[in-house]
Design a protein around this motif. Structure first.
Motif, PDB file in Angstrom:
ATOM      1  N   ALA A  79      42.164 -12.559  13.146  1.00  0.00           N
ATOM      2  CA  ALA A  79      41.849 -13.195  11.865  1.00  0.00           C
ATOM      3  C   ALA A  79      42.105 -14.691  11.920  1.00  0.00           C
ATOM      4  O   ALA A  79      41.314 -15.492  11.410  1.00  0.00           O
ATOM      5  CB  ALA A  79      42.682 -12.551  10.751  1.00  0.00           C
ATOM      6  N   ASN A  80      43.206 -15.075  12.539  1.00  0.00           N
ATOM      7  CA  ASN A  80      43.552 -16.495  12.613  1.00  0.00           C
ATOM      8  C   ASN A  80      42.531 -17.266  13.446  1.00  0.00           C
ATOM      9  O   ASN A  80      42.133 -18.379  13.086  1.00  0.00           O
ATOM     10  CB  ASN A  80      44.952 -16.660  13.197  1.00  0.00           C
ATOM     11  N   SER A  81      42.099 -16.674  14.548  1.00  0.00           N
ATOM     12  CA  SER A  81      41.090 -17.335  15.385  1.00  0.00           C
ATOM     13  C   SER A  81      39.780 -17.504  14.631  1.00  0.00           C
ATOM     14  O   SER A  81      39.134 -18.562  14.699  1.00  0.00           O
ATOM     15  CB  SER A  81      40.853 -16.521  16.662  1.00  0.00           C
ATOM     16  N   ALA A  82      39.381 -16.456  13.908  1.00  0.00           N
ATOM     17  CA  ALA A  82      38.150 -16.541  13.124  1.00  0.00           C
ATOM     18  C   ALA A  82      38.285 -17.576  12.010  1.00  0.00           C
ATOM     19  O   ALA A  82      37.344 -18.330  11.713  1.00  0.00           O
ATOM     20  CB  ALA A  82      37.813 -15.173  12.537  1.00  0.00           C
ATOM     21  N   PHE A  83      39.471 -17.624  11.403  1.00  0.00           N
ATOM     22  CA  PHE A  83      39.726 -18.616  10.354  1.00  0.00           C
ATOM     23  C   PHE A  83      39.632 -20.029  10.911  1.00  0.00           C
ATOM     24  O   PHE A  83      38.978 -20.900  10.329  1.00  0.00           O
ATOM     25  CB  PHE A  83      41.108 -18.380   9.748  1.00  0.00           C
ATOM     26  N   TYR A  87      37.004 -22.738   9.672  1.00  0.00           N
ATOM     27  CA  TYR A  87      37.495 -23.966   9.033  1.00  0.00           C
ATOM     28  C   TYR A  87      37.031 -25.184   9.824  1.00  0.00           C
ATOM     29  O   TYR A  87      36.610 -26.185   9.245  1.00  0.00           O
ATOM     30  CB  TYR A  87      39.020 -23.932   8.922  1.00  0.00           C
ATOM     31  N   GLY A  88      37.109 -25.098  11.142  1.00  0.00           N
ATOM     32  CA  GLY A  88      36.671 -26.203  11.986  1.00  0.00           C
ATOM     33  C   GLY A  88      35.203 -26.539  11.776  1.00  0.00           C
ATOM     34  O   GLY A  88      34.817 -27.714  11.734  1.00  0.00           O
ATOM     35  N   GLU A  89      34.372 -25.505  11.646  1.00  0.00           N
ATOM     36  CA  GLU A  89      32.948 -25.732  11.403  1.00  0.00           C
ATOM     37  C   GLU A  89      32.725 -26.418  10.055  1.00  0.00           C
ATOM     38  O   GLU A  89      31.882 -27.319   9.930  1.00  0.00           O
ATOM     39  CB  GLU A  89      32.193 -24.400  11.443  1.00  0.00           C
ATOM     40  N   LEU A  90      33.475 -25.992   9.044  1.00  0.00           N
ATOM     41  CA  LEU A  90      33.346 -26.609   7.721  1.00  0.00           C
ATOM     42  C   LEU A  90      33.819 -28.064   7.743  1.00  0.00           C
ATOM     43  O   LEU A  90      33.208 -28.936   7.124  1.00  0.00           O
ATOM     44  CB  LEU A  90      34.140 -25.800   6.698  1.00  0.00           C
ATOM     45  N   VAL A  91      34.910 -28.314   8.477  1.00  0.00           N
ATOM     46  CA  VAL A  91      35.409 -29.691   8.616  1.00  0.00           C
ATOM     47  C   VAL A  91      34.381 -30.548   9.339  1.00  0.00           C
ATOM     48  O   VAL A  91      34.086 -31.679   8.926  1.00  0.00           O
ATOM     49  CB  VAL A  91      36.753 -29.702   9.359  1.00  0.00           C
ATOM     50  N   GLN A 127      44.434 -28.682  12.617  1.00  0.00           N
ATOM     51  CA  GLN A 127      45.009 -29.953  12.180  1.00  0.00           C
ATOM     52  C   GLN A 127      44.306 -31.124  12.869  1.00  0.00           C
ATOM     53  O   GLN A 127      43.940 -32.112  12.222  1.00  0.00           O
ATOM     54  CB  GLN A 127      46.505 -29.990  12.477  1.00  0.00           C
ATOM     55  N   ASN A 128      44.081 -30.993  14.169  1.00  0.00           N
ATOM     56  CA  ASN A 128      43.404 -32.067  14.899  1.00  0.00           C
ATOM     57  C   ASN A 128      41.969 -32.269  14.421  1.00  0.00           C
ATOM     58  O   ASN A 128      41.476 -33.402  14.374  1.00  0.00           O
ATOM     59  CB  ASN A 128      43.419 -31.784  16.402  1.00  0.00           C
ATOM     60  N   ALA A 129      41.295 -31.170  14.066  1.00  0.00           N
ATOM     61  CA  ALA A 129      39.927 -31.295  13.560  1.00  0.00           C
ATOM     62  C   ALA A 129      39.902 -32.113  12.274  1.00  0.00           C
ATOM     63  O   ALA A 129      39.012 -32.951  12.071  1.00  0.00           O
ATOM     64  CB  ALA A 129      39.329 -29.908  13.319  1.00  0.00           C
ATOM     65  N   ILE A 130      40.893 -31.889  11.411  1.00  0.00           N
ATOM     66  CA  ILE A 130      40.972 -32.658  10.158  1.00  0.00           C
ATOM     67  C   ILE A 130      41.291 -34.118  10.454  1.00  0.00           C
ATOM     68  O   ILE A 130      40.658 -35.029   9.913  1.00  0.00           O
ATOM     69  CB  ILE A 130      42.045 -32.055   9.228  1.00  0.00           C
ATOM     70  N   LEU A 131      42.285 -34.350  11.307  1.00  0.00           N
ATOM     71  CA  LEU A 131      42.660 -35.730  11.648  1.00  0.00           C
ATOM     72  C   LEU A 131      41.489 -36.483  12.266  1.00  0.00           C
ATOM     73  O   LEU A 131      41.246 -37.652  11.949  1.00  0.00           O
ATOM     74  CB  LEU A 131      43.854 -35.717  12.605  1.00  0.00           C
ATOM     75  N   ASP A 132      40.753 -35.808  13.145  1.00  0.00           N
ATOM     76  CA  ASP A 132      39.598 -36.446  13.786  1.00  0.00           C
ATOM     77  C   ASP A 132      38.507 -36.765  12.768  1.00  0.00           C
ATOM     78  O   ASP A 132      37.910 -37.845  12.792  1.00  0.00           O
ATOM     79  CB  ASP A 132      39.031 -35.534  14.877  1.00  0.00           C
ATOM     80  N   ALA A 133      38.253 -35.816  11.868  1.00  0.00           N
ATOM     81  CA  ALA A 133      37.192 -36.007  10.875  1.00  0.00           C
ATOM     82  C   ALA A 133      37.488 -37.189   9.963  1.00  0.00           C
ATOM     83  O   ALA A 133      36.568 -37.889   9.528  1.00  0.00           O
ATOM     84  CB  ALA A 133      37.011 -34.729  10.054  1.00  0.00           C
ATOM     85  N   LEU A 134      38.769 -37.416   9.690  1.00  0.00           N
ATOM     86  CA  LEU A 134      39.162 -38.494   8.785  1.00  0.00           C
ATOM     87  C   LEU A 134      39.472 -39.800   9.510  1.00  0.00           C
ATOM     88  O   LEU A 134      39.701 -40.829   8.865  1.00  0.00           O
ATOM     89  CB  LEU A 134      40.397 -38.073   7.977  1.00  0.00           C
ATOM     90  N   GLY A 135      39.522 -39.748  10.836  1.00  0.00           N
ATOM     91  CA  GLY A 135      39.946 -40.931  11.585  1.00  0.00           C
ATOM     92  C   GLY A 135      41.417 -41.220  11.392  1.00  0.00           C
ATOM     93  O   GLY A 135      41.845 -42.378  11.373  1.00  0.00           O
ATOM     94  N   TRP A 136      42.216 -40.166  11.275  1.00  0.00           N
ATOM     95  CA  TRP A 136      43.635 -40.290  10.956  1.00  0.00           C
ATOM     96  C   TRP A 136      44.574 -40.030  12.129  1.00  0.00           C
ATOM     97  O   TRP A 136      45.775 -39.863  11.925  1.00  0.00           O
ATOM     98  CB  TRP A 136      43.993 -39.315   9.832  1.00  0.00           C
TER      99      TRP A 136
END
Length: 235
Positions: A79-83, A87-91, A127-136
């Motif tokens: 479940a976690n891998s699928a999540f 989430y990464g695709e949505l980000v 977490q890295n996908a979010i940071l990358d998407a935001l340039g953070w």
């Protein structure tokens, strides 16, 4: 050295989704995709109950949530891998954004001499996908996920204490400031002994839940944090 001066050297531990990052309900959308891969039928009573649990436990380590929902470690991992994948695709689709004033607040805190750590209940890859998407990637002094602090995540105090130990920014854990949008953020901060545990009203939980679980302050948003800390330090 006066207490006023040392107050200005706070360690500030900030949550991401709902506190500094607006994700537009992506946690729920990604969970629904993950649950479907494990045979949870959309619209069923089981689906409704599981989704409510996800809402109630916002802020907790996601693997812990899935372990509770699906019973076994193997199903939780699936479940976690699928999540994470969903989430990464949505980000990647551009569906996350900084909450208004979040970047500016972090910049101001660091310019004032404070150390800022970004924490999450997500896995490192998410977490890295979010940071990358935001340039953070370089916005904060340090970023932590549950696996960086023993794996338990919130509501345990582990990530806050890991931030305290790894940064060496302050001599007393009471100089730590913890900020988040969920009851579990408040619990982790209070259990760690943070001097300020501030809830923000931009995410999952409202004022009653935040205060019930240990908030010392409730702010409209992260944008109000620098002024609060400036007042506390006598700046």
């Amino acid at each position: 050295m006066s207490s006023r001066h040392t107050d200005n050297k706070n360690l500030v531990v900030l949550d991401m989704a709902g506190t500094t990052v607006a994700d537009g309900g992506l946690v729920e959308r990604a969970f629904e995709r993950a649950a479907e891969t494990l045979g949870v039928e959309p619209g069923s009573a089981d689906h409704t109950a599981k989704l409510q649990y996800v809402r109630d436990t916002m802020g907790e380590s996601k693997i812990s949530v899935f372990r509770h929902l699906f019973g076994t470690q193997e199903l939780a991992r699936r479940a976690n891998s699928a999540f994470e994948e969903a989430y990464g695709e949505l980000v990647d689709g551009g569906l996350v954004a900084p909450l208004p004033g979040a970047r500016e607040a972090v910049d101001e805190l660091r310019a004032d001499g404070r150390t800022v750590v970004l924490t999450t209940g997500f896995a490192r890859v998410t977490q890295n996908a979010i940071l990358d998407a935001l340039g953070w990637q370089d916005l904060a002094d340090l970023t932590l996920c549950p696996a960086d602090a023993g794996g338990r995540g919130r509501p345990y105090p582990d990530m806050v204490l890991a931030a305290f130990l790894r940064t060496g920014a302050v001599a007393d854990v009471r100089q730590t400031v913890v900020v988040g949008d969920t009851a579990y953020d408040m619990l982790s901060g209070s259990r760690a002994g943070a001097g300020i545990v501030a809830g923000v009203l931009t995410g999952a939980h409202g004022r009653p839940a935040l205060e019930e679980h240990g908030a010392t302050h409730v702010l409209g948003s992260i944008a109000e944090l620098p002024a609060l800390l400036a007042r506390r330090s006598g700046a």
